[in-house]
Design a protein around this motif. Structure first.
Motif, PDB file in Angstrom:
ATOM      1  N   GLU A 316       0.935  -0.987  -0.104  1.00 61.82           N
ATOM      2  CA  GLU A 316      -0.013  -0.049  -0.002  1.00 61.82           C
ATOM      3  C   GLU A 316       0.848   1.302   0.083  1.00 61.82           C
ATOM      4  OE1 GLU A 316      -2.741   0.399   3.121  1.00 61.82           O
ATOM      5  OE2 GLU A 316      -3.016   2.459   2.889  1.00 61.82           O
ATOM      6  N   VAL A 319       2.259   1.722  -3.456  1.00 61.16           N
ATOM      7  CA  VAL A 319       1.128   2.386  -4.305  1.00 61.16           C
ATOM      8  C   VAL A 319       0.984   3.651  -4.043  1.00 61.16           C
ATOM      9  CG1 VAL A 319      -1.228   2.227  -4.820  1.00 61.16           C
ATOM     10  CG2 VAL A 319       0.059   0.002  -4.702  1.00 61.16           C
ATOM     11  N   ARG A 320       0.720   4.276  -2.800  1.00 61.15           N
ATOM     12  CA  ARG A 320       0.704   5.630  -2.375  1.00 61.15           C
ATOM     13  C   ARG A 320       1.746   6.444  -2.843  1.00 61.15           C
ATOM     14  NH1 ARG A 320      -4.013   6.348   0.484  1.00 61.15           N
ATOM     15  NH2 ARG A 320      -4.896   4.647   1.365  1.00 61.15           N
ATOM     16  N   LYS A 321       2.809   6.027  -2.857  1.00 58.91           N
ATOM     17  CA  LYS A 321       4.186   6.649  -3.278  1.00 58.91           C
ATOM     18  C   LYS A 321       4.299   6.772  -4.659  1.00 58.91           C
ATOM     19  CE  LYS A 321       7.634   6.950   0.126  1.00 58.91           C
ATOM     20  NZ  LYS A 321       8.968   6.773   0.386  1.00 58.91           N
ATOM     21  N   ALA A 322       3.848   5.702  -5.369  1.00 55.07           N
ATOM     22  CA  ALA A 322       3.828   5.634  -6.925  1.00 55.07           C
ATOM     23  C   ALA A 322       2.880   6.794  -7.348  1.00 55.07           C
ATOM     24  CB  ALA A 322       3.562   4.143  -7.507  1.00 55.07           C
ATOM     25  N   PHE A 323       1.681   6.899  -6.606  1.00 50.01           N
ATOM     26  CA  PHE A 323       0.600   7.870  -7.301  1.00 50.01           C
ATOM     27  C   PHE A 323       0.665   9.270  -6.467  1.00 50.01           C
ATOM     28  CE2 PHE A 323      -1.030   3.886  -8.657  1.00 50.01           C
ATOM     29  CZ  PHE A 323      -1.440   4.281 -10.041  1.00 50.01           C
ATOM     30  N   GLY A 324       1.933   9.417  -5.946  1.00 52.03           N
ATOM     31  CA  GLY A 324       2.289  10.959  -5.484  1.00 52.03           C
ATOM     32  C   GLY A 324       2.098  11.245  -4.062  1.00 52.03           C
ATOM     33  N   ALA A 325       1.843  10.211  -3.151  1.00 51.70           N
ATOM     34  CA  ALA A 325       2.073  10.486  -1.644  1.00 51.70           C
ATOM     35  C   ALA A 325       3.642  10.600  -1.445  1.00 51.70           C
ATOM     36  CB  ALA A 325       1.665   9.373  -0.781  1.00 51.70           C
ATOM     37  N   SER A 326       4.006  11.839  -0.697  1.00 48.81           N
ATOM     38  CA  SER A 326       5.238  11.930  -0.098  1.00 48.81           C
ATOM     39  C   SER A 326       5.599  11.170   0.991  1.00 48.81           C
ATOM     40  CB  SER A 326       5.411  13.607   0.005  1.00 48.81           C
ATOM     41  OG  SER A 326       4.863  14.087   1.071  1.00 48.81           O
ATOM     42  N   SER A 327       6.559  11.289   1.383  1.00 46.38           N
ATOM     43  CA  SER A 327       7.063  10.508   2.895  1.00 46.38           C
ATOM     44  C   SER A 327       5.961  11.060   3.912  1.00 46.38           C
ATOM     45  CB  SER A 327       8.536  10.624   2.901  1.00 46.38           C
ATOM     46  OG  SER A 327       9.146   9.881   2.050  1.00 46.38           O
ATOM     47  N   LEU A 330       2.664  10.321   3.896  1.00 40.48           N
ATOM     48  CA  LEU A 330       2.256   8.668   4.455  1.00 40.48           C
ATOM     49  C   LEU A 330       2.403   8.838   6.300  1.00 40.48           C
ATOM     50  CD1 LEU A 330       4.176   6.789   1.739  1.00 40.48           C
ATOM     51  CD2 LEU A 330       1.650   6.804   2.474  1.00 40.48           C
ATOM     52  N   HIS A 404      11.964   2.503   0.187  1.00 41.12           N
ATOM     53  CA  HIS A 404      11.977   2.897  -1.223  1.00 41.12           C
ATOM     54  C   HIS A 404      10.559   2.210  -1.987  1.00 41.12           C
ATOM     55  CE1 HIS A 404      13.659   3.010  -5.302  1.00 41.12           C
ATOM     56  NE2 HIS A 404      14.595   3.884  -4.941  1.00 41.12           N
ATOM     57  N   PRO A 405      10.044   3.033  -2.951  1.00 45.78           N
ATOM     58  CA  PRO A 405       8.720   2.530  -3.382  1.00 45.78           C
ATOM     59  C   PRO A 405       9.034   1.344  -4.289  1.00 45.78           C
ATOM     60  CG  PRO A 405       9.390   4.742  -4.331  1.00 45.78           C
ATOM     61  CD  PRO A 405      10.231   4.652  -3.245  1.00 45.78           C
ATOM     62  N   VAL A 406      10.129   1.155  -4.856  1.00 46.33           N
ATOM     63  CA  VAL A 406      10.128  -0.019  -5.569  1.00 46.33           C
ATOM     64  C   VAL A 406      10.192  -1.077  -4.683  1.00 46.33           C
ATOM     65  CG1 VAL A 406      11.768  -1.397  -7.203  1.00 46.33           C
ATOM     66  CG2 VAL A 406      11.352   1.011  -7.480  1.00 46.33           C
TER      67      VAL A 406
ATOM     68  N   LEU B  54      10.422   6.421  -9.683  1.00 51.09           N
ATOM     69  CA  LEU B  54      10.174   5.498  -8.314  1.00 51.09           C
ATOM     70  C   LEU B  54      11.690   4.891  -8.132  1.00 51.09           C
ATOM     71  CD1 LEU B  54       7.412   3.205  -9.331  1.00 51.09           C
ATOM     72  CD2 LEU B  54       7.204   5.028  -7.671  1.00 51.09           C
ATOM     73  N   ASP B  74      12.048  14.539  -2.620  1.00 50.83           N
ATOM     74  CA  ASP B  74      11.102  13.612  -2.466  1.00 50.83           C
ATOM     75  C   ASP B  74       9.686  14.165  -2.685  1.00 50.83           C
ATOM     76  OD1 ASP B  74      10.034  11.032  -1.108  1.00 50.83           O
ATOM     77  OD2 ASP B  74       9.065  12.366  -0.027  1.00 50.83           O
ATOM     78  N   ALA B  78       7.486  13.303  -5.788  1.00 54.56           N
ATOM     79  CA  ALA B  78       5.901  12.791  -5.529  1.00 54.56           C
ATOM     80  C   ALA B  78       4.880  13.676  -6.397  1.00 54.56           C
ATOM     81  CB  ALA B  78       5.638  13.071  -4.204  1.00 54.56           C
ATOM     82  N   ASN B  82       2.455  12.435  -9.370  1.00 52.85           N
ATOM     83  CA  ASN B  82       1.076  12.656  -9.200  1.00 52.85           C
ATOM     84  C   ASN B  82       0.469  13.050 -10.320  1.00 52.85           C
ATOM     85  OD1 ASN B  82      -1.349  14.782  -8.136  1.00 52.85           O
ATOM     86  ND2 ASN B  82      -1.412  12.438  -7.202  1.00 52.85           N
ATOM     87  N   TYR B 110      -3.911  13.224  -3.345  1.00 51.20           N
ATOM     88  CA  TYR B 110      -2.880  13.907  -3.299  1.00 51.20           C
ATOM     89  C   TYR B 110      -2.510  15.123  -4.039  1.00 51.20           C
ATOM     90  CZ  TYR B 110      -1.895   9.407  -0.916  1.00 51.20           C
ATOM     91  OH  TYR B 110      -1.980   8.208  -0.056  1.00 51.20           O
TER      92      TYR B 110
END
Lengths: 416, 222
Positions: A316, A319-327, A330, A404-406, B54, B74, B78, B82, B110
């Motif tokens: 999860e 996925v959230r990172k991939a779609f634009g959530a920054s650290s 989260l 790391h997102p990957v 990524l 970062d 992001a 997005n 986001y």
């Protein structure tokens, strides 16, 4: 966004029932213990009726007398208090009374156990008892050794059922007393006012107390004219101690003690020191440290639980990172979840502590106990729990947000 | 649209150094549909991850819309992910605790300035575009593989990204479902002019794209 966070938080809580249970149990149990402890503490130490003038009252609960080979700690003798406390200058009133003694009455074929306190007329003026009928006995009653008694509501019920008691005779410890007043029950942990039956000191079976200087069963209450006078009264009393006239200096030659609040006296008794000093601040620090320690242990557990709870959601996070959530976004999400869990735990803790206090009060283990939850302490407790909730959530969330997102995406085939 | 210049990717541990990509130079134009092929371990997914921001390359430069993004923070990475990029994964990566429509809404969470009603409207429209309007309140576990991948595509396109990166999108599907997903991707590329970069093992699906980039041992061979 918050709605989405809450939605997923509830789903996660429900899916991981065991983790949720453990977390909630840790939070609410800690809060229950803290709430119950503070409620007991508050009920025992904080000013409460009938000690309604506690803000300008001091007590001599006990003294330590030392000699070359002897040491005696406990309630003082009547003469000591009469000579060195009753004569204190610039005080409004001084009362001397015994510690409550267990006595038995044989009444209409039944054996009734009661706590009896012998005291004087000033006692009733220092303590603000609530009289249900009649009134207190007076200084004249004490002077004239009138066999009169004030009883509490429970004792009236034991002797007379639902009938009025004033004017009727009761028997206690083999003596007959005429009831002059009935007061509301006072819990046993209110050490100064507590008893079932109060009678004049002068009705004692012997006059031995009149010659007891050091060891005895007496305590004293001092009512100052104002709160500002308390320090002067304390130091005046302490300055009198080196001048105590000991009958046999080979037995005792030093008097140690003070005029205290109950908390100060407790610190005197609990914290060992050669001079039996009153160290209320030290006691408070010890109590607060114990409470913090008590909260730190479940917090460390919560951190571990949270790390594994979040770890299994690596997918999860990916996925959230991939779609634009920054650290930081989260971190916000996982902390929100933790705060929500803490708040639920807080609510459970609130009701749990009410229940436990009622259980203790109803158990009858502590006579006439009436424990009330201190809402101020509950708010403090909840804030502290929230702090630890945040603390136990931020670290795992921060740790996981750095993932790391990957790697996070590889961490789970499906994002459960 | 996408420019890669001299991309290197090396994974280092205390003992071993693994070279995943060596000197990759690639330009993908706007509205192109390309596929990346190569045997397992040739660096296909690593390359896609580098394009999708990524993963950070060990060397070389990545530029999106002529803007170098290699040194972005970062937070900025992001934001670019997005706004500019949508991802479709082989194993779908749907969040099983959320309904279909909630999953699709994720990228919009986001993005600033989008109300929840607007979010819902856009998510429903995206689901409509992939032909899943009847299943919006289902949960991923209640859907077939093909349907789950459609949800994943709806999630990828809900924010109208100009680039769609698909990592073996048909790899977990049977040929019929795979063809359906390819049709959806083709439709997006042709109708919306979305740039699509797809990693695949399947030559049949690769043939449907405009250009094939082949990798072998981390090197670009065609």
């Amino acid at each position: 966004m918050l709605k989405n966070y809450l939605k997923i938080a509830f789903k996660v809580f429900l899916r991981r029932k065991f983790f949720t249970f453990i977390s909630l149990f840790a939070i609410s149990f800690t809060l229950i213990i803290l709430m119950v402890a503070t409620a007991l503490f508050d009920n025992i130490f904080a000013p409460q009726p009938p000690e309604d003038k506690a803000d300008r009252s001091l007590y001599v609960f006990g003294m330590r007398f030392q000699g070359p080979e002897n040491q005696s700690t406990g309630p003082a003798g009547y003469v000591f208090l009469d000579r060195y406390v009753r004569t204190l200058p610039n005080v409004e009133k001084v009362s001397i009374y015994t510690t409550p003694n267990t006595v038995y009455s044989f009444w209409r074929g039944a054996k009734i156990k009661s706590f009896l306190k012998r005291t004087d007329g000033e006692f009733w003026q220092i303590m603000g008892f609530r009289f249900l009928e009649g009134g207190p006995f007076t200084a004249d009653d004490e002077k004239s050794a009138n066999f009169v008694a004030v009883i509490n509501e429970a004792t009236r019920h034991k002797f007379f059922g639902d009938e009025s008691a004033v004017g009727k005779m009761i028997e206690a410890d083999g003596q007959q007393f005429r009831v002059v007043g009935v007061v509301a029950n006072v819990p046993i942990y209110r050490m100064n006012p507590f008893a079932d039956i109060w009678v004049p000191i002068s009705t004692s079976k012997t006059n031995a107390y009149k010659s007891q200087l050091l060891r005895g069963e007496f305590q004293a209450a001092i009512l100052a004219k104002s709160t500002a006078d308390l320090p002067a009264i304390k130091s005046e009393f302490e300055s009198r101690l080196p001048g105590v006239e000991f009958p046999d200096k080979r037995e005792f030659n030093t008097a140690i003690g003070g005029a205290d609040t109950f908390f100060e006296y407790t610190s005197r008794m609990l914290i060992p020191s050669q001079q039996m000093e009153s160290q209320p601040r030290k006691l408070l620090v010890i109590i607060i440290s114990l409470m913090v320690l008590f909260m730190v242990l479940p917090t460390v557990n919560l951190i571990n639980i949270n790390v594994s709870r979040i770890l299994e959601r690596a997918g999860e996070i990916g996925v959230r990172k991939a779609f634009g959530a920054s650290s930081w976004t989260l971190v916000g999400q996982f902390v929100t979840e933790n705060v929500l869990l803490t708040l639920i735990g807080g609510v459970l803790g609130f009701f749990g502590s009410q229940f436990v206090l009622k259980l203790i009060a109803d158990s009858g283990l502590i006579p006439y106990a009436e424990f009330h939850l201190n809402y101020r302490f509950f708010v403090y407790g909840l804030l502290t729990a929230l702090f630890f909730g945040l603390f136990s959530g931020v670290y795992p969330a921060w740790k996981m947000s750095r993932l790391h997102p990957v790697q996070a995406l590889k961490g789970a085939g499906g994002s459960r | 649209m996408i420019q890669l210049e001299g991309i290197e990717k090396v994974y280092r541990t205390e003992r071993i150094e693994t070279v995943a990509l060596t000197n990759i130079n690639l330009t993908v134009g706007e509205g192109e549909f390309i596929s990346i092929m190569g045997p397992s371990g040739s660096g296909k997914s690593t390359l896609l991850n580098v394009i999708g921001l990524l993963d950070v390359p060990t060397g070389g430069k990545v530029a999106l819309n002529s803007k170098p993004v290699t040194s972005y923070s970062d937070r900025n990475l992001a934001r670019v992910r997005n706004e500019e990029i949508g991802f479709v994964f082989q194993t779908f990566h749907l969040i099983h605790d959320l309904s279909v429509v909630d999953n699709v809404e994720i990228p919009l969470l986001y993005r600033k300035g989008i109300s929840s009603s607007e979010r819902r409207k856009l998510a429903l429209r995206a689901l409509d575009r992939v032909g899943l309007h009847a299943r919006v309140h289902h949960f991923p576990g209640q859907l077939s593989g093909g349907q789950q991948q459609r949800v994943a595509i709806a999630r990828a396109i809900v924010g109208n990204p100009r680039i769609l990166l698909a990592d073996e999108p048909t790899g977990n599907l049977d040929s019929q479902m795979g063809d359906e997903i390819m049709d959806v991707l083709k439709g997006l590329n042709e109708n919306e002019k979305t740039t699509v970069v797809m990693v695949t093992h399947d030559p049949r699906q690769a043939e449907k794209t405009e250009r094939v980039v082949r990798l072998f041992d981390g090197r670009q061979v065609s």
